[in-house]
Scaffold this motif. Structure first.
Motif, PDB file in Angstrom:
ATOM      1  N   TYR A 221       0.852  -1.183   0.000  1.00  0.00           N
ATOM      2  CA  TYR A 221       0.000   0.000   0.000  1.00  0.00           C
ATOM      3  C   TYR A 221       0.897   1.245   0.000  1.00  0.00           C
ATOM      4  CZ  TYR A 221      -3.763  -3.122   1.657  1.00  0.00           C
ATOM      5  OH  TYR A 221      -4.686  -4.131   1.805  1.00  0.00           O
ATOM      6  N   ASP A 222       0.617   2.190  -0.886  1.00  0.00           N
ATOM      7  CA  ASP A 222       1.275   3.497  -0.822  1.00  0.00           C
ATOM      8  C   ASP A 222       0.469   4.379   0.131  1.00  0.00           C
ATOM      9  OD1 ASP A 222       3.261   5.506  -2.231  1.00  0.00           O
ATOM     10  OD2 ASP A 222       1.316   6.499  -2.068  1.00  0.00           O
ATOM     11  N   LEU A 223       1.134   5.044   1.075  1.00  0.00           N
ATOM     12  CA  LEU A 223       0.462   5.827   2.107  1.00  0.00           C
ATOM     13  C   LEU A 223       0.403   7.312   1.729  1.00  0.00           C
ATOM     14  CD1 LEU A 223       1.945   4.111   5.295  1.00  0.00           C
ATOM     15  CD2 LEU A 223      -0.188   3.620   4.091  1.00  0.00           C
ATOM     16  N   GLY A 224       0.124   7.585   0.466  1.00  0.00           N
ATOM     17  CA  GLY A 224       0.006   8.964   0.019  1.00  0.00           C
ATOM     18  C   GLY A 224       1.334   9.683  -0.049  1.00  0.00           C
ATOM     19  N   SER A 225       2.410   8.962  -0.364  1.00  0.00           N
ATOM     20  CA  SER A 225       3.739   9.566  -0.385  1.00  0.00           C
ATOM     21  C   SER A 225       3.857  10.593  -1.511  1.00  0.00           C
ATOM     22  CB  SER A 225       4.806   8.478  -0.570  1.00  0.00           C
ATOM     23  OG  SER A 225       4.606   7.794  -1.790  1.00  0.00           O
ATOM     24  N   LYS A 226       4.670  11.629  -1.260  1.00  0.00           N
ATOM     25  CA  LYS A 226       4.840  12.696  -2.239  1.00  0.00           C
ATOM     26  C   LYS A 226       5.550  12.200  -3.496  1.00  0.00           C
ATOM     27  CE  LYS A 226       7.015  17.236  -2.784  1.00  0.00           C
ATOM     28  NZ  LYS A 226       7.790  18.302  -2.106  1.00  0.00           N
ATOM     29  N   ASN A 227       6.562  11.373  -3.317  1.00  0.00           N
ATOM     30  CA  ASN A 227       7.374  10.916  -4.448  1.00  0.00           C
ATOM     31  C   ASN A 227       6.959   9.544  -4.968  1.00  0.00           C
ATOM     32  OD1 ASN A 227       9.017  13.231  -4.536  1.00  0.00           O
ATOM     33  ND2 ASN A 227      10.201  12.472  -2.807  1.00  0.00           N
ATOM     34  N   ARG A 228       5.816   9.065  -4.541  1.00  0.00           N
ATOM     35  CA  ARG A 228       5.204   7.859  -5.090  1.00  0.00           C
ATOM     36  C   ARG A 228       5.974   6.574  -4.775  1.00  0.00           C
ATOM     37  NH1 ARG A 228      -0.048   8.928  -6.446  1.00  0.00           N
ATOM     38  NH2 ARG A 228      -0.234  10.852  -7.662  1.00  0.00           N
ATOM     39  N   THR A 229       5.271   5.477  -5.003  1.00  0.00           N
ATOM     40  CA  THR A 229       5.842   4.136  -4.886  1.00  0.00           C
ATOM     41  C   THR A 229       5.603   3.429  -6.207  1.00  0.00           C
ATOM     42  OG1 THR A 229       5.307   4.066  -2.525  1.00  0.00           O
ATOM     43  CG2 THR A 229       5.790   1.962  -3.599  1.00  0.00           C
ATOM     44  N   LYS A 230       6.613   2.699  -6.691  1.00  0.00           N
ATOM     45  CA  LYS A 230       6.481   1.988  -7.961  1.00  0.00           C
ATOM     46  C   LYS A 230       6.805   0.510  -7.756  1.00  0.00           C
ATOM     47  CE  LYS A 230       7.814   5.949 -10.861  1.00  0.00           C
ATOM     48  NZ  LYS A 230       8.769   6.434 -11.884  1.00  0.00           N
ATOM     49  N   ILE A 231       6.106  -0.323  -8.524  1.00  0.00           N
ATOM     50  CA  ILE A 231       6.424  -1.751  -8.593  1.00  0.00           C
ATOM     51  C   ILE A 231       6.682  -2.088 -10.051  1.00  0.00           C
ATOM     52  CG2 ILE A 231       5.552  -4.095  -8.281  1.00  0.00           C
ATOM     53  CD1 ILE A 231       4.001  -3.205  -5.915  1.00  0.00           C
ATOM     54  N   ASN A 232       7.883  -2.577 -10.307  1.00  0.00           N
ATOM     55  CA  ASN A 232       8.288  -2.891 -11.684  1.00  0.00           C
ATOM     56  C   ASN A 232       8.030  -1.696 -12.607  1.00  0.00           C
ATOM     57  OD1 ASN A 232       8.952  -5.516 -10.806  1.00  0.00           O
ATOM     58  ND2 ASN A 232       6.862  -6.218 -11.146  1.00  0.00           N
ATOM     59  N   SER A 233       8.396  -0.499 -12.113  1.00  0.00           N
ATOM     60  CA  SER A 233       8.324   0.771 -12.849  1.00  0.00           C
ATOM     61  C   SER A 233       6.903   1.292 -13.022  1.00  0.00           C
ATOM     62  CB  SER A 233       8.985   0.643 -14.238  1.00  0.00           C
ATOM     63  OG  SER A 233      10.349   0.272 -14.098  1.00  0.00           O
ATOM     64  N   ARG A 234       5.920   0.686 -12.377  1.00  0.00           N
ATOM     65  CA  ARG A 234       4.539   1.161 -12.461  1.00  0.00           C
ATOM     66  C   ARG A 234       4.139   1.793 -11.134  1.00  0.00           C
ATOM     67  NH1 ARG A 234       1.207  -3.659 -15.661  1.00  0.00           N
ATOM     68  NH2 ARG A 234       2.456  -3.596 -17.583  1.00  0.00           N
ATOM     69  N   ILE A 235       3.545   2.989 -11.219  1.00  0.00           N
ATOM     70  CA  ILE A 235       3.150   3.714 -10.012  1.00  0.00           C
ATOM     71  C   ILE A 235       2.031   2.955  -9.291  1.00  0.00           C
ATOM     72  CG2 ILE A 235       2.125   5.851  -9.144  1.00  0.00           C
ATOM     73  CD1 ILE A 235       3.459   7.339 -11.401  1.00  0.00           C
ATOM     74  N   VAL A 236       2.161   2.836  -7.977  1.00  0.00           N
ATOM     75  CA  VAL A 236       1.161   2.149  -7.165  1.00  0.00           C
ATOM     76  C   VAL A 236       0.064   3.147  -6.809  1.00  0.00           C
ATOM     77  CG1 VAL A 236       0.731   0.967  -4.975  1.00  0.00           C
ATOM     78  CG2 VAL A 236       2.849   0.528  -6.243  1.00  0.00           C
ATOM     79  N   ARG A 237      -1.129   2.903  -7.342  1.00  0.00           N
ATOM     80  CA  ARG A 237      -2.264   3.777  -7.051  1.00  0.00           C
ATOM     81  C   ARG A 237      -3.297   3.095  -6.160  1.00  0.00           C
ATOM     82  NH1 ARG A 237      -1.479   8.009 -10.468  1.00  0.00           N
ATOM     83  NH2 ARG A 237      -0.296   7.572 -12.378  1.00  0.00           N
ATOM     84  N   GLN A 238      -3.205   1.779  -6.025  1.00  0.00           N
ATOM     85  CA  GLN A 238      -4.088   1.006  -5.161  1.00  0.00           C
ATOM     86  C   GLN A 238      -3.308  -0.213  -4.673  1.00  0.00           C
ATOM     87  OE1 GLN A 238      -7.387  -0.123  -7.590  1.00  0.00           O
ATOM     88  NE2 GLN A 238      -6.193  -1.298  -9.031  1.00  0.00           N
ATOM     89  N   PRO A 239      -3.795  -0.911  -3.642  1.00  0.00           N
ATOM     90  CA  PRO A 239      -3.032  -2.057  -3.119  1.00  0.00           C
ATOM     91  C   PRO A 239      -2.667  -3.050  -4.216  1.00  0.00           C
ATOM     92  CG  PRO A 239      -4.867  -1.535  -1.670  1.00  0.00           C
ATOM     93  CD  PRO A 239      -5.037  -0.671  -2.883  1.00  0.00           C
ATOM     94  N   VAL A 240      -1.409  -3.504  -4.195  1.00  0.00           N
ATOM     95  CA  VAL A 240      -0.888  -4.411  -5.226  1.00  0.00           C
ATOM     96  C   VAL A 240      -0.383  -5.681  -4.560  1.00  0.00           C
ATOM     97  CG1 VAL A 240       0.809  -4.721  -7.061  1.00  0.00           C
ATOM     98  CG2 VAL A 240      -0.261  -2.495  -6.729  1.00  0.00           C
TER      99      VAL A 240
END
Length: 263
Positions: A221-240
């Motif tokens: 889960y991304d917790l609303g981070s400013k610089n985002r979280t990515k998985i395999n170069s894809r931005i996490v917008r919902q639980p993965v």
């Protein structure tokens, strides 16, 4: 007589009159016995695999009933011979296929008494939660304690928190440093209060992300981070749902790999 008709006749009357279905039964029984023995000797959680082999082997029962039943029963089953034939084929082929799938899935794996699955090459379970804690040493205090001069009471010191149970999964940084995940929730961020503290990277949020374990599966889960979280170069917008060897990027500079011994 076509090849299909010849095989149909062999299935019911081949092998000296016993029926070729008996060969399929032996193959299914061998897969069943091997899977039960192997999973028991390695303590593997293979209930679903066992059940699948048992149920598909049972598809050969109509052929056995037809072969060893009385003449009246055979005559009543004659309209269903084609169905019995195809069920027998499935009952002889599917169990070895399930056994092969089980072998590929759990190749080189063993399990500890608590059911944690891990690579046999590790020698022992990497999850310390399966170990039984040693009983605390008993301290005997004499019944009569000599009087002590009055002194100021010492401040109470809180005992250190107990370590949280760990999961069979890790985050591996590019520098080779590993962070073992918790059973339940693992927090990740720049703050020292996180389970995985990444204080050296200012582009990581104080509470950047969290990984939640449920029944051996892990979701990020991304917790609303400013610089985002990515998985395999894809931005996490919902639980993965994390898969082994997934590449996780936190902020601009931190890259980690998700590793687990569960399959």
């Amino acid at each position: 007589m076509t090849a299909t008709d010849a095989f149909f006749s062999w299935f019911f009357a081949g092998v000296k009159g016993l029926g070729g279905w008996l060969i399929f039964l032996l193959l299914a029984a061998a897969a069943l016995i091997w899977l039960f023995y192997d999973s028991s000797s390695r303590r593997l959680p293979a209930l679903g695999w066992r059940l699948g082999v048992v149920l598909t082997t049972a598809l050969l029962l109509p052929a056995a009933l037809y072969r060893f039943s009385a003449i009246e029963t055979r005559e009543s089953l004659s309209p269903f011979l084609e169905t019995i034939f195809y069920l027998g084929l499935l009952g002889g082929v599917i169990p070895p296929v399930i056994g092969a799938g089980y072998y590929v899935t759990f190749r080189g794996m063993v399990a500890c008494p608590q059911g944690h699955v891990y690579e046999a090459e590790l020698g022992e379970c990497p999850d310390p939660s399966h170990q039984v804690a040693a009983a605390p040493e008993r301290v005997y205090v004499p019944s009569s304690i000599p009087a002590q001069p009055f002194s100021q009471p010492r401040p109470m010191v809180s005992p250190p928190p107990l370590p949280r149970p760990k999961a069979s999964a890790w985050l591996i940084g590019e520098d080779g440093r590993s962070y073992q995940l918790n059973l339940g929730t693992t927090t990740v961020g720049r703050s020292a209060r996180n389970d995985v503290s990444l204080g050296g990277d200012n582009t990581v949020g104080r509470e950047h992300a969290k990984i939640v374990e449920e029944s051996g599966r892990f979701r990020l889960y991304d917790l609303g981070s400013k610089n985002r979280t990515k998985i395999n170069s894809r931005i996490v917008r919902q639980p993965v749902l994390l898969e082994p060897d997934d590449r996780i990027e936190l902020g601009d500079n931190t890259r980690m790999t998700f590793v687990t011994t569960r399959r």
